[in-house]
Design a protein around this motif. Sequence first.
Motif, PDB file in Angstrom:
ATOM      1  N   MET A   1       8.210   1.131  -6.316  1.00 61.49           N
ATOM      2  CA  MET A   1       8.392   2.469  -6.827  1.00 61.49           C
ATOM      3  C   MET A   1       7.886   3.503  -5.850  1.00 61.49           C
ATOM      4  SD  MET A   1       7.548   2.183 -10.924  1.00 61.49           S
ATOM      5  CE  MET A   1       6.277   3.357 -10.735  1.00 61.49           C
ATOM      6  N   GLY A   2       6.965   3.108  -5.012  1.00 61.55           N
ATOM      7  CA  GLY A   2       6.435   4.051  -4.042  1.00 61.55           C
ATOM      8  C   GLY A   2       5.369   4.975  -4.603  1.00 61.55           C
ATOM      9  N   TRP A   3       4.795   4.621  -5.748  1.00 63.55           N
ATOM     10  CA  TRP A   3       3.759   5.461  -6.340  1.00 63.55           C
ATOM     11  C   TRP A   3       2.449   5.334  -5.567  1.00 63.55           C
ATOM     12  CZ3 TRP A   3       3.547   4.912 -12.406  1.00 63.55           C
ATOM     13  CH2 TRP A   3       4.604   5.626 -12.970  1.00 63.55           C
ATOM     14  N   SER A   4       1.735   6.428  -5.481  1.00 61.45           N
ATOM     15  CA  SER A   4       0.375   6.413  -4.948  1.00 61.45           C
ATOM     16  C   SER A   4      -0.578   6.008  -6.074  1.00 61.45           C
ATOM     17  CB  SER A   4       0.006   7.807  -4.440  1.00 61.45           C
ATOM     18  OG  SER A   4      -0.068   8.717  -5.537  1.00 61.45           O
ATOM     19  N   GLN A   5      -1.805   5.726  -5.705  1.00 58.74           N
ATOM     20  CA  GLN A   5      -2.824   5.451  -6.724  1.00 58.74           C
ATOM     21  C   GLN A   5      -2.957   6.639  -7.666  1.00 58.74           C
ATOM     22  OE1 GLN A   5      -6.395   4.538  -4.547  1.00 58.74           O
ATOM     23  NE2 GLN A   5      -5.713   2.469  -4.035  1.00 58.74           N
ATOM     24  N   GLU A   6      -2.876   7.831  -7.118  1.00 56.69           N
ATOM     25  CA  GLU A   6      -3.003   9.041  -7.927  1.00 56.69           C
ATOM     26  C   GLU A   6      -1.866   9.152  -8.953  1.00 56.69           C
ATOM     27  OE1 GLU A   6      -2.931  13.677  -6.889  1.00 56.69           O
ATOM     28  OE2 GLU A   6      -4.647  12.559  -6.078  1.00 56.69           O
ATOM     29  N   GLN A   7      -0.643   8.827  -8.533  1.00 57.10           N
ATOM     30  CA  GLN A   7       0.490   8.883  -9.456  1.00 57.10           C
ATOM     31  C   GLN A   7       0.349   7.857 -10.573  1.00 57.10           C
ATOM     32  OE1 GLN A   7       3.237   8.574  -6.097  1.00 57.10           O
ATOM     33  NE2 GLN A   7       4.390  10.292  -6.976  1.00 57.10           N
ATOM     34  N   LEU A   8      -0.073   6.628 -10.227  1.00 57.08           N
ATOM     35  CA  LEU A   8      -0.289   5.609 -11.247  1.00 57.08           C
ATOM     36  C   LEU A   8      -1.422   6.023 -12.175  1.00 57.08           C
ATOM     37  CD1 LEU A   8       0.229   2.900 -12.589  1.00 57.08           C
ATOM     38  CD2 LEU A   8      -1.205   1.827 -10.821  1.00 57.08           C
ATOM     39  N   GLY A  45      10.629   2.742 -15.252  1.00 54.69           N
ATOM     40  CA  GLY A  45      11.780   1.933 -14.870  1.00 54.69           C
ATOM     41  C   GLY A  45      11.499   0.557 -14.321  1.00 54.69           C
ATOM     42  N   VAL A  46      10.249   0.127 -14.320  1.00 55.30           N
ATOM     43  CA  VAL A  46       9.922  -1.214 -13.828  1.00 55.30           C
ATOM     44  C   VAL A  46      10.192  -2.236 -14.933  1.00 55.30           C
ATOM     45  CG1 VAL A  46       8.040  -2.724 -13.049  1.00 55.30           C
ATOM     46  CG2 VAL A  46       8.203  -0.388 -12.197  1.00 55.30           C
ATOM     47  N   ILE A  47      10.768  -3.366 -14.537  1.00 49.07           N
ATOM     48  CA  ILE A  47      11.004  -4.474 -15.453  1.00 49.07           C
ATOM     49  C   ILE A  47      10.182  -5.656 -14.952  1.00 49.07           C
ATOM     50  CG2 ILE A  47      12.718  -6.097 -16.369  1.00 49.07           C
ATOM     51  CD1 ILE A  47      14.833  -3.874 -15.753  1.00 49.07           C
ATOM     52  N   PHE A  48       9.284  -6.164 -15.794  1.00 47.19           N
ATOM     53  CA  PHE A  48       8.483  -7.342 -15.464  1.00 47.19           C
ATOM     54  C   PHE A  48       9.159  -8.557 -16.082  1.00 47.19           C
ATOM     55  CE2 PHE A  48       5.545  -3.815 -15.288  1.00 47.19           C
ATOM     56  CZ  PHE A  48       4.770  -4.088 -14.167  1.00 47.19           C
ATOM     57  N   GLN A  49       9.405  -9.578 -15.281  1.00 42.60           N
ATOM     58  CA  GLN A  49      10.070 -10.770 -15.770  1.00 42.60           C
ATOM     59  C   GLN A  49       9.190 -11.985 -15.525  1.00 42.60           C
ATOM     60  OE1 GLN A  49      14.259  -9.127 -14.139  1.00 42.60           O
ATOM     61  NE2 GLN A  49      14.080 -11.306 -14.263  1.00 42.60           N
ATOM     62  N   ALA A  50       8.994 -12.779 -16.564  1.00 37.52           N
ATOM     63  CA  ALA A  50       8.209 -14.004 -16.455  1.00 37.52           C
ATOM     64  C   ALA A  50       9.129 -15.178 -16.136  1.00 37.52           C
ATOM     65  CB  ALA A  50       7.467 -14.264 -17.757  1.00 37.52           C
ATOM     66  N   GLU A  51       8.542 -16.247 -15.681  1.00 40.77           N
ATOM     67  CA  GLU A  51       9.280 -17.485 -15.431  1.00 40.77           C
ATOM     68  C   GLU A  51      10.011 -17.901 -16.697  1.00 40.77           C
ATOM     69  OE1 GLU A  51      10.841 -20.408 -13.338  1.00 40.77           O
ATOM     70  OE2 GLU A  51       9.213 -19.294 -12.403  1.00 40.77           O
ATOM     71  N   ASP A  56      18.873 -12.246 -14.991  1.00 44.10           N
ATOM     72  CA  ASP A  56      19.313 -12.621 -13.645  1.00 44.10           C
ATOM     73  C   ASP A  56      18.203 -12.435 -12.625  1.00 44.10           C
ATOM     74  OD1 ASP A  56      21.827 -13.213 -14.569  1.00 44.10           O
ATOM     75  OD2 ASP A  56      22.681 -11.260 -14.046  1.00 44.10           O
ATOM     76  N   GLY A  57      18.081 -13.387 -11.731  1.00 46.05           N
ATOM     77  CA  GLY A  57      17.166 -13.241 -10.606  1.00 46.05           C
ATOM     78  C   GLY A  57      15.842 -13.962 -10.745  1.00 46.05           C
ATOM     79  N   GLY A  58      15.485 -14.469 -11.908  1.00 44.85           N
ATOM     80  CA  GLY A  58      14.235 -15.198 -12.069  1.00 44.85           C
ATOM     81  C   GLY A  58      13.020 -14.310 -12.198  1.00 44.85           C
ATOM     82  N   PRO A  59      11.813 -14.905 -12.073  1.00 47.83           N
ATOM     83  CA  PRO A  59      10.578 -14.152 -12.289  1.00 47.83           C
ATOM     84  C   PRO A  59      10.355 -13.098 -11.211  1.00 47.83           C
ATOM     85  CG  PRO A  59      10.078 -16.311 -11.403  1.00 47.83           C
ATOM     86  CD  PRO A  59      11.559 -16.281 -11.676  1.00 47.83           C
ATOM     87  N   GLY A  60       9.643 -12.046 -11.576  1.00 41.90           N
ATOM     88  CA  GLY A  60       9.314 -11.007 -10.611  1.00 41.90           C
ATOM     89  C   GLY A  60       9.305  -9.628 -11.231  1.00 41.90           C
ATOM     90  N   VAL A  61       9.394  -8.641 -10.388  1.00 43.10           N
ATOM     91  CA  VAL A  61       9.376  -7.241 -10.800  1.00 43.10           C
ATOM     92  C   VAL A  61      10.623  -6.582 -10.241  1.00 43.10           C
ATOM     93  CG1 VAL A  61       8.125  -5.053 -10.637  1.00 43.10           C
ATOM     94  CG2 VAL A  61       6.863  -7.198 -10.760  1.00 43.10           C
ATOM     95  N   ARG A  62      11.307  -5.826 -11.073  1.00 45.62           N
ATOM     96  CA  ARG A  62      12.523  -5.138 -10.654  1.00 45.62           C
ATOM     97  C   ARG A  62      12.521  -3.707 -11.185  1.00 45.62           C
ATOM     98  NH1 ARG A  62      13.023 -10.137 -11.070  1.00 45.62           N
ATOM     99  NH2 ARG A  62      14.368 -11.431  -9.839  1.00 45.62           N
ATOM    100  N   LEU A  63      13.329  -2.872 -10.597  1.00 46.75           N
ATOM    101  CA  LEU A  63      13.519  -1.521 -11.106  1.00 46.75           C
ATOM    102  C   LEU A  63      14.795  -1.478 -11.918  1.00 46.75           C
ATOM    103  CD1 LEU A  63      12.570   0.705  -8.044  1.00 46.75           C
ATOM    104  CD2 LEU A  63      11.243   0.288 -10.115  1.00 46.75           C
ATOM    105  N   ARG A  64      14.721  -0.873 -13.088  1.00 45.47           N
ATOM    106  CA  ARG A  64      15.884  -0.684 -13.944  1.00 45.47           C
ATOM    107  C   ARG A  64      16.842   0.252 -13.221  1.00 45.47           C
ATOM    108  NH1 ARG A  64      13.209   0.776 -18.350  1.00 45.47           N
ATOM    109  NH2 ARG A  64      13.095   2.926 -17.676  1.00 45.47           N
ATOM    110  N   SER A  65      18.097  -0.078 -13.189  1.00 49.19           N
ATOM    111  CA  SER A  65      19.069   0.796 -12.527  1.00 49.19           C
ATOM    112  C   SER A  65      19.264   2.051 -13.355  1.00 49.19           C
ATOM    113  CB  SER A  65      20.407   0.079 -12.330  1.00 49.19           C
ATOM    114  OG  SER A  65      20.964  -0.271 -13.572  1.00 49.19           O
TER     115      SER A  65
END
Length: 70
Positions: A1-8, A45-51, A56-65
């Motif tokens: 996402m490119g967020w800084s610590q301050e943005q988070l 817009g982040v999508i967290f996916q577990a095993e 589609d794509g398996g476990p990981g982190v993705r951005l919602r389109s």
Amino acid sequence: MGWSQEQLASASKVAKATIANFEAGKRTPYDRTLQDMREAMEAAGVIFQAEGEMVDGGPGVRLRSGGDQS
């Protein structure tokens, strides 16, 4: 996402110093703090996916389109 610590910190209502300490390995986050940060990222817009999840794509982190990824 490119967020800084301050943005988070702003989006999650978690102190910037707390986030910096997590990243540096100086503190272990509380479950509630992790939940606050996760909810802030999911709202952006982040999508967290577990095993084994049926996405589609398996476990990981993705951005919602098309999500607000600012």
